[in-house]
Design an enzyme around this catalytic site. Structure first.
Site, PDB file in Angstrom:
ATOM      1  N   ASP A  29       0.809  -1.177   0.066  1.00 34.84           N
ATOM      2  CA  ASP A  29      -0.139   0.094  -0.051  1.00 34.84           C
ATOM      3  C   ASP A  29       1.019   1.238  -0.123  1.00 34.84           C
ATOM      4  O   ASP A  29       1.971   1.145   0.675  1.00 34.84           O
ATOM      5  CB  ASP A  29      -1.011  -0.062   1.307  1.00 34.84           C
ATOM      6  N   HIS A  45     -11.475  -7.104 -12.965  1.00 39.27           N
ATOM      7  CA  HIS A  45     -12.210  -6.023 -12.432  1.00 39.27           C
ATOM      8  C   HIS A  45     -13.554  -6.390 -11.742  1.00 39.27           C
ATOM      9  O   HIS A  45     -14.416  -6.616 -12.590  1.00 39.27           O
ATOM     10  CB  HIS A  45     -12.409  -4.959 -13.443  1.00 39.27           C
ATOM     11  N   HIS A  98     -10.463  -5.199  -3.199  1.00 38.43           N
ATOM     12  CA  HIS A  98      -9.317  -5.333  -2.625  1.00 38.43           C
ATOM     13  C   HIS A  98      -9.213  -5.500  -1.084  1.00 38.43           C
ATOM     14  O   HIS A  98     -10.424  -5.054  -0.566  1.00 38.43           O
ATOM     15  CB  HIS A  98      -8.444  -4.098  -2.808  1.00 38.43           C
TER      16      HIS A  98
HETATM   17  P1  AMP Z   1      -9.670   1.823   0.081  1.00 39.82           P
HETATM   18  O1  AMP Z   1      -9.587   3.271   0.709  1.00 39.82           O
HETATM   19  O2  AMP Z   1      -9.967   0.802   1.201  1.00 39.82           O
HETATM   20  O3  AMP Z   1     -10.469   1.863  -0.883  1.00 39.82           O
HETATM   21  O4  AMP Z   1      -8.282   1.362  -0.321  1.00 39.82           O
HETATM   22  C1  AMP Z   1      -7.475   1.727  -1.159  1.00 39.82           C
HETATM   23  C2  AMP Z   1      -5.974   1.834  -0.904  1.00 39.82           C
HETATM   24  O5  AMP Z   1      -5.369   2.067  -2.022  1.00 39.82           O
HETATM   25  C3  AMP Z   1      -5.463   2.738   0.056  1.00 39.82           C
HETATM   26  O6  AMP Z   1      -5.002   2.414   1.471  1.00 39.82           O
HETATM   27  C4  AMP Z   1      -4.542   3.668  -0.678  1.00 39.82           C
HETATM   28  O7  AMP Z   1      -3.396   3.975   0.080  1.00 39.82           O
HETATM   29  C5  AMP Z   1      -4.050   2.661  -1.774  1.00 39.82           C
HETATM   30  N1  AMP Z   1      -3.350   3.016  -2.846  1.00 39.82           N
HETATM   31  C6  AMP Z   1      -3.949   4.239  -3.643  1.00 39.82           C
HETATM   32  N2  AMP Z   1      -2.918   4.184  -4.705  1.00 39.82           N
HETATM   33  C7  AMP Z   1      -2.073   3.237  -4.793  1.00 39.82           C
HETATM   34  C8  AMP Z   1      -0.982   2.992  -5.473  1.00 39.82           C
HETATM   35  N3  AMP Z   1      -0.658   3.674  -6.592  1.00 39.82           N
HETATM   36  N4  AMP Z   1      -0.252   1.854  -4.945  1.00 39.82           N
HETATM   37  C9  AMP Z   1      -0.509   1.408  -3.870  1.00 39.82           C
HETATM   38  N5  AMP Z   1      -1.497   1.688  -3.216  1.00 39.82           N
HETATM   39  C10 AMP Z   1      -2.403   2.224  -3.442  1.00 39.82           C
HETATM   40 ZN    ZN Z   2     -10.384  -2.486 -11.847  1.00 43.73          ZN
END
Ligand code: AMP
Ligand code: ZN
Length: 112
Positions: A29, A45, A98
């Site tokens: 993350d 997806h 996710h």
């Molecule tokens: P959520 O808020 O549960 O939808 O989780 C989305 C997660 O994706 C968050 O914890 C972000 O920090 C993470 N995130 C967003 N962009 C990226 C990225 N480019 N690479 C890795 N993690 C990401």
């Molecule tokens: Zn997707």
């Protein structure tokens, strides 16, 4: 499709991959909430947990299996948490299914 995690699984946006199978990818993350924090996603997806159907639900088991394999690989012997945020009230910000996997600190319960 303009989906961040589809771009990551396709390798169009870089990520630090910790585990990969034919169906799932786990990567660090970008804003870790624990010393160990990865996001486990299906390569297919699916917008959110609310979009799991009888036809695609096998991927949920594959993600939980991935977490168990990652725990062995990364020696997370003290345990971990897997959590999927769903929709606005669930705190979901990326519209591709996710599971967060957090470890290496004592996580509070209930979550905020
Ligand atoms: P959520 O808020 O549960 O939808 O989780 C989305 C997660 O994706 C968050 O914890 C972000 O920090 C993470 N995130 C967003 N962009 C990226 C990225 N480019 N690479 C890795 N993690 C990401
Ligand atoms: Zn997707």
């Amino acid at each position: 499709m303009d989906c961040l995690f589809c771009k990551i699984t396709a390798g169009e946006i870089p990520s630090t991959v910790v585990y990969e199978t034919e169906d799932v990818l786990a990567f660090k993350d970008i804003a870790p909430q624990a010393p160990f924090h990865v996001v486990i996603v299906p390569k297919q997806h699916i917008p959110s947990p609310a979009h799991i159907t009888a036809e695609n639900s096998d991927v949920a088991g594959k993600i939980i299996l991935a977490a168990a394999e990652i725990a062995k690989q990364e020696k997370l012997e003290n345990g971990y948490r897997i959590v999927a945020n769903c929709g606005e009230d669930g705190g979901q910000t990326v519209g591709h299914l996710h599971f967060h996997m957090l470890a290496q600190r004592n996580l509070s319960w209930p979550p905020g």
